[in-house]
Structure formats: structure tokens, C-alpha cells
Scaffold this motif. Structure first.
Motif, PDB file in Angstrom:
ATOM      1  N   GLY A 103       0.752  -1.067  -0.063  1.00  0.00           N
ATOM      2  CA  GLY A 103       0.089   0.109  -0.257  1.00  0.00           C
ATOM      3  C   GLY A 103       0.819   1.158  -0.165  1.00  0.00           C
ATOM      4  N   LEU A 104       1.842   1.283   0.796  1.00  0.00           N
ATOM      5  CA  LEU A 104       2.935   2.459   0.839  1.00  0.00           C
ATOM      6  C   LEU A 104       3.743   2.606  -0.527  1.00  0.00           C
ATOM      7  CD1 LEU A 104       4.748   2.002   4.144  1.00  0.00           C
ATOM      8  CD2 LEU A 104       3.107   3.653   3.506  1.00  0.00           C
ATOM      9  N   LYS A 105       4.078   1.551  -1.264  1.00  0.00           N
ATOM     10  CA  LYS A 105       4.502   1.602  -2.459  1.00  0.00           C
ATOM     11  C   LYS A 105       3.707   2.100  -3.800  1.00  0.00           C
ATOM     12  CE  LYS A 105       8.053  -1.767  -1.678  1.00  0.00           C
ATOM     13  NZ  LYS A 105       8.528  -3.058  -1.914  1.00  0.00           N
ATOM     14  N   SER A 106       2.368   1.619  -3.654  1.00  0.00           N
ATOM     15  CA  SER A 106       1.482   1.820  -4.657  1.00  0.00           C
ATOM     16  C   SER A 106       0.628   3.432  -4.354  1.00  0.00           C
ATOM     17  CB  SER A 106       0.175   1.030  -4.697  1.00  0.00           C
ATOM     18  OG  SER A 106      -0.412   1.081  -3.402  1.00  0.00           O
ATOM     19  N   GLY A 107       1.054   3.956  -3.107  1.00  0.00           N
ATOM     20  CA  GLY A 107       0.442   5.334  -2.957  1.00  0.00           C
ATOM     21  C   GLY A 107      -0.803   5.441  -2.228  1.00  0.00           C
ATOM     22  N   ARG A 108      -1.543   4.052  -1.778  1.00  0.00           N
ATOM     23  CA  ARG A 108      -2.613   4.099  -0.887  1.00  0.00           C
ATOM     24  C   ARG A 108      -2.532   4.728   0.372  1.00  0.00           C
ATOM     25  NH1 ARG A 108      -3.009  -1.376  -3.177  1.00  0.00           N
ATOM     26  NH2 ARG A 108      -2.351  -2.035  -1.003  1.00  0.00           N
ATOM     27  N   HIS A 109      -1.523   4.699   0.830  1.00  0.00           N
ATOM     28  CA  HIS A 109      -1.244   5.225   2.414  1.00  0.00           C
ATOM     29  C   HIS A 109      -0.412   6.568   2.238  1.00  0.00           C
ATOM     30  CE1 HIS A 109      -2.696   1.515   3.771  1.00  0.00           C
ATOM     31  NE2 HIS A 109      -1.706   0.473   3.407  1.00  0.00           N
TER      32      HIS A 109
END
Length: 60
Positions: free
Chosen positions: A52-58
Motif C-alpha cells: 500500500g505504501l509503494k502504490s500510494g494508497r497510504h
């Protein structure tokens, strides 16, 4: 073995360390307090969080 975030620097910024090699869990601790407590997450939950961090969700 504990490993520090790649975003950490020698000035001791706000970073975390994670431990490798424990089946099914990922311990996480504050890099500034290595003798302090660690949070332990199920490996699948930790992977989902990192993804999620890598995809920008967080937001960080």
C-alpha cells in the motif's frame, strides 16, 4: 537480524527497523530505541501495508 529503513540516515531520523527470518511474523521497532519494545505483525498484513505504501494508497 534487524534491518533499518532505507530512508534512515546517520542523524537518527524518525525511522523503523524490521527483523527478518521469523516465520509468519514481522517484528518492527523504533530505530532510535533499539532496546525498547517491538510491535509484531502477521507477515501477510505487513506485506499488504508495504504494498500500500509503494502504490500510494497510504499517505506518509
Amino acid at each position: 537480524m534487524w534491518r533499518r529503513s532505507s530512508y534512515s540516515n546517520q542523524e537518527g531520523g524518525n525511522c523503523v527497523e524490521v527483523a527478518d527470518g521469523l516465520p509468519g511474523v514481522v517484528p518492527v521497532r523504533d530505530s532510535k530505541v533499539p532496546g525498547g519494545p517491538a510491535l509484531v505483525f502477521p507477515a501477510g498484513s505487513w506485506s499488504a501495508f508495504i504494498d500500500g505504501l509503494k502504490s500510494g494508497r497510504h499517505r506518509v
